[in-house]
Design an enzyme around this catalytic site. Structure first.
Site, short mmCIF file in Angstrom:
data_model
loop_
_atom_site.label_atom_id
_atom_site.label_comp_id
_atom_site.label_asym_id
_atom_site.label_seq_id
_atom_site.Cartn_x
_atom_site.Cartn_y
_atom_site.Cartn_z
CG ASP A 108 25.46 32.07 53.93
OD1 ASP A 108 26.52 32.72 54.00
OD2 ASP A 108 25.42 30.82 53.84
CE LYS A 159 31.47 23.69 55.36
NZ LYS A 159 31.54 24.30 54.13
CG ASP A 218 26.45 30.48 57.52
OD1 ASP A 218 25.29 30.48 57.06
OD2 ASP A 218 27.38 29.90 56.95
N1 GDD Z 1 27.44 32.35 42.54
C1 GDD Z 1 27.70 31.26 43.25
N2 GDD Z 1 28.04 30.10 42.60
N3 GDD Z 1 27.62 31.33 44.60
C2 GDD Z 1 27.90 30.20 45.31
C3 GDD Z 1 28.23 28.98 44.68
C4 GDD Z 1 28.31 28.94 43.25
O1 GDD Z 1 28.61 27.92 42.61
N4 GDD Z 1 28.45 28.06 45.67
C5 GDD Z 1 28.24 28.69 46.85
N5 GDD Z 1 27.90 29.99 46.63
C6 GDD Z 1 27.64 31.03 47.64
C7 GDD Z 1 26.53 30.70 48.63
O2 GDD Z 1 25.29 31.22 48.17
C8 GDD Z 1 26.99 31.43 49.90
O3 GDD Z 1 26.60 32.80 49.89
C9 GDD Z 1 28.51 31.40 49.78
O4 GDD Z 1 28.81 31.13 48.41
C10 GDD Z 1 29.16 30.33 50.68
O5 GDD Z 1 28.56 29.08 50.39
P1 GDD Z 1 27.89 28.19 51.54
O6 GDD Z 1 27.34 26.98 50.88
O7 GDD Z 1 27.00 29.02 52.40
O8 GDD Z 1 29.20 27.76 52.32
P2 GDD Z 1 29.37 27.38 53.86
O9 GDD Z 1 28.46 28.17 54.71
O10 GDD Z 1 29.30 25.89 53.97
O11 GDD Z 1 30.91 27.81 54.12
C11 GDD Z 1 31.38 29.09 53.78
O12 GDD Z 1 31.02 30.06 54.76
C12 GDD Z 1 31.57 29.82 56.07
C13 GDD Z 1 31.13 30.97 56.96
O13 GDD Z 1 29.76 30.97 57.08
C14 GDD Z 1 32.92 29.03 53.63
O14 GDD Z 1 33.35 30.26 53.10
C15 GDD Z 1 33.57 28.75 54.99
O15 GDD Z 1 34.98 28.80 54.87
C16 GDD Z 1 33.11 29.78 56.01
O16 GDD Z 1 33.66 29.45 57.31
MG MG Z 2 26.95 29.51 54.47
#
Ligand code: GDD
Ligand code: MG
Length: 334
Positions: A108, A159, A218
């Site tokens: 994303d 977080k 993001d």
């Molecule tokens: N295959 C798979 N399985 N993908 C997953 C799973 C899972 O169980 N859980 C999450 N993902 C994928 C999501 O689709 C996304 O592309 C990515 O892993 C990160 O998950 P998000 O749910 O979008 O996390 P976030 O936005 O709260 O936080 C992450 O991104 C931030 C930057 O945008 C973390 O990596 C943070 O550390 C980072 O700052």
């Molecule tokens: Mg994200």
């Protein structure tokens, strides 16, 4: 070079749009987000992408029926159950037979990072893993990173609670990893890379990080998803894409400003549409006013919407005035 792209999340914050379409397949200025991302990786020499899939894999098979996206060969790695970020990376890397330095990207993210320079930084540091970092105003919703002057990560807090860290530099969701990182990730085990694996690597002194201040977003929230769309049509970025898809029907009396009109959508007479995105199939009646809205479903005549998200099953009745609503309500989703 191989890459793993994480695309198995539920996209909860983008509901109701993600009730019908997984987040990485939602278009950004009429091109699927995943295509933007993979085309970007291809410019850095990525030739193979393993898609770490969980939730709703079928739309991905349908979107790329020949298994190729932006000239890159895809490998579909479908988890038996959601394994969280590290579990998903390990599952996909093993499934695709990755045994050399590889790139990982959250599905994303839209950014202008020069991925090749991240790989070079990683090699120069002889790191086990290297993160891309970006500065943000409010780091609370991200993984916050503290580094030393040589580029080694001293602390990684996912977080953080208020006051837990003073850094406003965050994990931007692109990594270069050595295959040895997989030994930190037991097979088929639910595990978070941000909460478990990165802190372990920090303790071992093997996690490096490179900060850049180029474009980064993001797209996982309605406001940032909208922003990512508009940034691609208004000259905010080096690329400018067309705001109107080829196959849509717009009445000549409609007034459309700073908005994306998606494939197959219709816009009726005397509509006024500002700072909004119509997704494929959206149907907007006559004399509708839309401001900062994301629309996939149907908006009836004379409705007036501000800051609303209308999913594929959403139907706004004629004449309604709504502000800040999500239709259908994500809470009703099973
Ligand atoms: N295959 C798979 N399985 N993908 C997953 C799973 C899972 O169980 N859980 C999450 N993902 C994928 C999501 O689709 C996304 O592309 C990515 O892993 C990160 O998950 P998000 O749910 O979008 O996390 P976030 O936005 O709260 O936080 C992450 O991104 C931030 C930057 O945008 C973390 O990596 C943070 O550390 C980072 O700052
Ligand atoms: Mg994200």
């Amino acid at each position: 070079m191989h890459a793993v792209v994480l695309v198995g999340g539920f996209g909860t914050r983008l509901r109701p749009l993600t009730l019908s379409t997984p987040k990485p397949l939602l278009p950004i200025a009429n091109v699927r987000q995943l295509e933007h991302l993979i085309a970007h990786l291809a410019t850095a020499g990525v030739t193979h992408v393993a898609l770490a899939l969980g939730f709703k894999p079928e739309p991905f098979f349908q979107a790329f029926p020949d298994g190729v996206c932006a000239g890159v060969q895809l490998h579909y790695a479908v988890e038996p159950e959601p394994l969280d970020t590290a579990g998903a990376i390990a599952f996909a890397a093993r499934d695709a037979g990755i045994n050399d330095t590889f790139v990982v990207m959250n599905g994303d993210i839209i950014c202008d990072l020069d991925v090749a320079s991240l790989v070079q930084f990683h090699r120069e540091h002889k790191a086990e893993g290297t993160l891309h970092l970006t500065p943000v105003e409010d780091p609370s919703q991200y993984g916050v990173v503290e580094t030393n002057s040589e580029g080694w990560v001293q602390r990684f807090v996912e977080k953080p609670a208020p006051g837990e860290t003073t850094s406003s530099v965050i994990n931007a969701g692109t990594y270069v990893l050595e295959p040895s990182v997989l030994s930190r990730m037991p097979a088929n085990q639910k595990l978070s890379i941000e909460r478990v694996v990165f802190p372990q690597m920090v303790a071992d002194g093997t996690l490096a990080a490179m900060a850049t201040s180029d474009y980064w977003i993001d797209t996982g929230r309605p406001d940032t998803y909208l922003q990512a769309n508009l940034d691609l049509i208004d000259g905010s970025r080096s690329t400018i894409l067309s705001s109107v898809a080829p196959h849509c029907t717009i009445d000549s009396s409609a007034s459309i400003a700073h908005s994306v009109i998606g494939e197959g959508s219709t816009v009726g007479a005397q509509c006024v549409i500002t700072d909004s995105v119509l997704l494929p199939g959206a149907h907007v009646g006559n004399r509708v006013r839309l401001e900062r809205c994301l629309v996939m479903g149907v908006v009836g005549d004379d409705a007036s919407l501000t800051d609303c998200v209308i999913g594929a099953e959403g139907h706004v009745q004629p004449g309604h005035t709504l502000s800040g609503e999500k239709i259908p309500s994500p809470e009703l989703a099973s």
